[in-house]
Design a protein around this motif. Structure first.
Motif, PDB file in Angstrom:
ATOM      1  N   GLY A   1      65.790  11.283  12.524  1.00 33.75           N
ATOM      2  CA  GLY A   1      64.498  11.017  11.911  1.00 33.75           C
ATOM      3  C   GLY A   1      63.486  10.371  12.832  1.00 33.75           C
ATOM      4  N   GLU A   2      63.939   9.452  13.669  1.00 30.88           N
ATOM      5  CA  GLU A   2      63.029   8.724  14.553  1.00 30.88           C
ATOM      6  C   GLU A   2      62.325   9.627  15.556  1.00 30.88           C
ATOM      7  N   TRP A   3      62.973  10.742  15.900  1.00 30.88           N
ATOM      8  CA  TRP A   3      62.445  11.597  16.959  1.00 30.88           C
ATOM      9  C   TRP A   3      61.898  12.919  16.441  1.00 30.88           C
ATOM     10  N   ARG A   4      61.747  13.052  15.123  1.00 30.21           N
ATOM     11  CA  ARG A   4      61.124  14.268  14.601  1.00 30.21           C
ATOM     12  C   ARG A   4      59.632  14.275  14.917  1.00 30.21           C
ATOM     13  N   ASN A   5      59.033  15.432  14.743  1.00 33.51           N
ATOM     14  CA  ASN A   5      57.611  15.589  15.058  1.00 33.51           C
ATOM     15  C   ASN A   5      56.728  14.699  14.200  1.00 33.51           C
ATOM     16  N   GLY A   6      55.713  14.122  14.829  1.00 28.67           N
ATOM     17  CA  GLY A   6      54.618  13.516  14.103  1.00 28.67           C
ATOM     18  C   GLY A   6      53.513  14.546  13.927  1.00 28.67           C
ATOM     19  N   TRP A   7      52.382  14.100  13.398  1.00 27.41           N
ATOM     20  CA  TRP A   7      51.322  15.073  13.118  1.00 27.41           C
ATOM     21  C   TRP A   7      50.717  15.635  14.397  1.00 27.41           C
ATOM     22  N   VAL A   8      50.678  14.826  15.469  1.00 28.90           N
ATOM     23  CA  VAL A   8      50.125  15.326  16.733  1.00 28.90           C
ATOM     24  C   VAL A   8      51.024  16.426  17.305  1.00 28.90           C
ATOM     25  N   SER A   9      52.336  16.167  17.352  1.00 28.59           N
ATOM     26  CA  SER A   9      53.271  17.163  17.879  1.00 28.59           C
ATOM     27  C   SER A   9      53.251  18.432  17.041  1.00 28.59           C
ATOM     28  N   ASN A  10      53.242  18.270  15.715  1.00 28.12           N
ATOM     29  CA  ASN A  10      53.187  19.449  14.849  1.00 28.12           C
ATOM     30  C   ASN A  10      51.918  20.251  15.077  1.00 28.12           C
ATOM     31  N   GLY A  11      50.802  19.548  15.225  1.00 22.81           N
ATOM     32  CA  GLY A  11      49.533  20.237  15.445  1.00 22.81           C
ATOM     33  C   GLY A  11      49.529  21.010  16.753  1.00 22.81           C
ATOM     34  N   MET A  12      50.042  20.370  17.825  1.00 24.23           N
ATOM     35  CA  MET A  12      50.039  21.026  19.132  1.00 24.23           C
ATOM     36  C   MET A  12      51.013  22.204  19.176  1.00 24.23           C
ATOM     37  N   LEU A  13      52.199  22.034  18.572  1.00 19.50           N
ATOM     38  CA  LEU A  13      53.159  23.142  18.566  1.00 19.50           C
ATOM     39  C   LEU A  13      52.663  24.300  17.697  1.00 19.50           C
ATOM     40  N   ALA A  14      52.030  23.970  16.568  1.00 23.59           N
ATOM     41  CA  ALA A  14      51.482  25.028  15.718  1.00 23.59           C
ATOM     42  C   ALA A  14      50.353  25.763  16.443  1.00 23.59           C
ATOM     43  N   LEU A  15      49.502  25.006  17.140  1.00 22.15           N
ATOM     44  CA  LEU A  15      48.409  25.608  17.901  1.00 22.15           C
ATOM     45  C   LEU A  15      48.953  26.510  19.003  1.00 22.15           C
ATOM     46  N   SER A  16      49.963  26.005  19.737  1.00 23.06           N
ATOM     47  CA  SER A  16      50.522  26.819  20.819  1.00 23.06           C
ATOM     48  C   SER A  16      51.234  28.045  20.261  1.00 23.06           C
ATOM     49  N   GLY A  17      51.929  27.881  19.113  1.00 19.27           N
ATOM     50  CA  GLY A  17      52.588  29.025  18.494  1.00 19.27           C
ATOM     51  C   GLY A  17      51.583  30.103  18.110  1.00 19.27           C
ATOM     52  N   LEU A  18      50.462  29.688  17.500  1.00 20.59           N
ATOM     53  CA  LEU A  18      49.419  30.638  17.114  1.00 20.59           C
ATOM     54  C   LEU A  18      48.820  31.318  18.340  1.00 20.59           C
ATOM     55  N   LEU A  19      48.535  30.520  19.358  1.00 20.87           N
ATOM     56  CA  LEU A  19      47.978  31.057  20.594  1.00 20.87           C
ATOM     57  C   LEU A  19      48.902  32.102  21.205  1.00 20.87           C
ATOM     58  N   PHE A  20      50.198  31.779  21.279  1.00 20.05           N
ATOM     59  CA  PHE A  20      51.138  32.692  21.910  1.00 20.05           C
ATOM     60  C   PHE A  20      51.371  33.936  21.061  1.00 20.05           C
ATOM     61  N   VAL A  21      51.229  33.834  19.743  1.00 20.30           N
ATOM     62  CA  VAL A  21      51.327  35.026  18.891  1.00 20.30           C
ATOM     63  C   VAL A  21      50.167  35.974  19.209  1.00 20.30           C
ATOM     64  N   VAL A  22      48.955  35.416  19.329  1.00 21.39           N
ATOM     65  CA  VAL A  22      47.790  36.246  19.667  1.00 21.39           C
ATOM     66  C   VAL A  22      47.975  36.902  21.030  1.00 21.39           C
ATOM     67  N   LEU A  23      48.434  36.115  22.015  1.00 17.66           N
ATOM     68  CA  LEU A  23      48.688  36.668  23.347  1.00 17.66           C
ATOM     69  C   LEU A  23      49.780  37.735  23.307  1.00 17.66           C
ATOM     70  N   CYS A  24      50.782  37.507  22.469  1.00 21.39           N
ATOM     71  CA  CYS A  24      51.879  38.465  22.320  1.00 21.39           C
ATOM     72  C   CYS A  24      51.349  39.807  21.822  1.00 21.39           C
ATOM     73  N   VAL A  25      50.526  39.767  20.781  1.00 22.96           N
ATOM     74  CA  VAL A  25      49.958  40.994  20.219  1.00 22.96           C
ATOM     75  C   VAL A  25      49.137  41.727  21.280  1.00 22.96           C
ATOM     76  N   GLN A  26      48.336  40.947  22.041  1.00 23.43           N
ATOM     77  CA  GLN A  26      47.496  41.561  23.065  1.00 23.43           C
ATOM     78  C   GLN A  26      48.342  42.191  24.169  1.00 23.43           C
ATOM     79  N   GLN A  27      49.396  41.471  24.608  1.00 21.96           N
ATOM     80  CA  GLN A  27      50.258  42.006  25.664  1.00 21.96           C
ATOM     81  C   GLN A  27      50.943  43.291  25.218  1.00 21.96           C
ATOM     82  N   VAL A  28      51.398  43.326  23.957  1.00 24.22           N
ATOM     83  CA  VAL A  28      52.078  44.518  23.446  1.00 24.22           C
ATOM     84  C   VAL A  28      51.090  45.688  23.364  1.00 24.22           C
TER      85      VAL A  28
END
Length: 436
Positions: free
Chosen positions: A404-431
């Motif tokens: 529990g102590e090392w789970r994501n906070g809101w900053v980590s969740n926001g950054m990982l969600a942002l990077s996930g979305l970004l990489f999905v868009v890049l993935c679609v473009q690369q394909v």
């Protein structure tokens, strides 16, 4: 988040948190040197040549995104005592299938790419010597021998030397072209010129964003950091890595903006674009600067080669180990992923088998055009890797698998969600851009 973890992932008392100190820096340097390849630098140069300093803000955001992603991978290893592949495996058998196909196919094509990239600057430095294929094979064999016979400590020192060469050369070239400081700061204001969207996404998601980000946690363990008491040290190490990467990106944008933008010089895409840049530098600043740049080009390419040879082979060895063991056995290793385990993996048959796979089969591609179907499969699997990494880390670090102590906070969740979305868009473009 407080750095006062009292227990390891197994519930056993942990040693006191280590103070973050520059003397511990290492795995971050390795991941920075490995992740920045010649093709990444060319893509950044082209962005600078087309849009000047306008996309400087994208380079900075990309640096922050990578810090968040690598921190998440390192935090998983230290907080749980489990490897990243062990975490993926807990999400279901689909992760094992994806990784197995990806790592085999990716290694086959990447091996040829890395050897060719390392050979290009040598051929340019010694044009009257042997050709590209000869030097490609030589660099591959040197990489194989180096990783086969050396352990992490020596590997880290050599990578530090190579990134030092890269850093000095890239910053020197950026200084020689005399950057426009005012325009650089103006470029920190988010602006999207016409036709710049894909270049912007590439700057944010491309440089330093490869499978080596997933290998970061393995290098953390190989360094001897094995539990949450090392969390603060890991975070400093990770920030140094991606700030260094950020300097590379900014320096190359400056070179693209000052040297290529005004004169509208076009570079060849991919690694060969750096040969074009070497010729431009020779015309502008003389042969000495051009040769120094080619040395930096070699350091960039060869550090990526040996980094992948080492880091992805560690991941493959862990994959084979987990695949052979029943799922329940994986839990027994929690809290014990440290230098001793990494040392054992580096002597294991799967580690050395993957080293051989990266080196010898890809040599056939040096004589053959890459088969159409192989290019398509490689492109699709490769495009999906970064979204896979970001979104699975988001899943793992918000679940009961992480203390529990090392789970994501809101900053980590926001950054990982942002990077996930970004990489999905890049993935679609690369394909979409694949030669279907």
């Amino acid at each position: 988040m407080a750095e006062t973890s009292a227990t390891t992932g197994t519930g056993e008392p942990a040693s006191r948190p280590r103070k973050s100190s520059w003397k511990y820096i290492g795995p971050g340097i390795v991941v920075a040197a490995t992740g920045v390849g010649a093709g990444d630098l060319v893509a950044t140069l082209i962005a600078g040549s087309k849009f000047g300093y306008t996309l400087m803000w994208a380079a900075v955001i990309g640096c922050v995104v990578k810090i968040s992603l690598a921190e998440a991978a390192g935090r998983w290893h230290l907080a749980t005592g489990r490897t990243l592949f062990d975490g993926w495996r807990s999400l279901g058998p689909w992760t094992t299938v994806y990784f197995a196909v990806y790592v085999v196919l990716w290694g086959f094509i990447y091996g040829a790419t890395a050897m060719s990239s390392s050979a290009l600057p040598i051929v340019a430095l010694f044009p009257d010597g042997p050709g590209l294929k000869f030097w490609a094979i030589v660099t591959g064999l040197i990489g194989l021998a180096f990783v086969w016979f050396n352990r992490y400590a020596v590997f880290e020192k050599v990578m530090t030397v190579l990134i030092g060469i890269m850093f000095v050369v890239v910053v020197y070239v950026a200084a020689r072209v005399v950057p426009d400081v005012g325009a650089s700061f103006a470029g920190l204001l988010p602006v999207l010129p016409d036709g710049s969207l894909l270049y912007t996404l590439g700057l944010i998601g491309g440089v330093g964003g490869t499978i080596t980000m997933a290998a970061y946690g393995y290098w953390v363990n190989a360094k001897g950091w094995s539990n949450s008491s090392w969390m603060k040290v890991m975070r400093l190490d990770n920030r140094v890595a991606y700030i260094t990467t950020g300097v590379f990106v900014v320096a190359m944008l400056i070179v693209g903006a000052e040297l290529l933008h005004a004169s509208q010089v076009a570079l060849t895409s991919g690694d060969r674009g750096l040969i074009d840049l070497g010729k431009v530098l020779e015309d502008r600043f003389g042969a000495g600067t051009a040769k120094l740049f080619l040395v930096g080009f070699f350091a960039t390419s060869f550090s990526s080669l040996i980094g992948v040879w080492h880091g992805v082979s560690l991941m493959f060895a862990d994959f084979v180990e987990r695949f052979r063991a029943p799922a329940a056995e994986g839990a027994k290793t929690e809290g014990h992923e440290g230098a001793d385990v990494a040392e054992r993996r580096q002597r294991s048959l799967p580690f050395r088998a993957y080293l051989l796979w990266l080196t010898f089969p890809p040599m056939t591609l040096l004589w053959l055009d890459e088969p159409f179907g192989l290019v398509i499969a490689y492109g699709v699997l490769g495009a999906f890797f970064m979204p896979f990494l970001a979104l699975t880390l988001l899943w793992l670090l918000n679940s009961s698998r992480t203390p529990g102590e090392w789970r994501n906070g809101w900053v980590s969740n926001g950054m990982l969600a942002l990077s996930g979305l970004l990489f999905v868009v890049l993935c679609v473009q690369q394909v979409r851009e694949l030669p279907w």
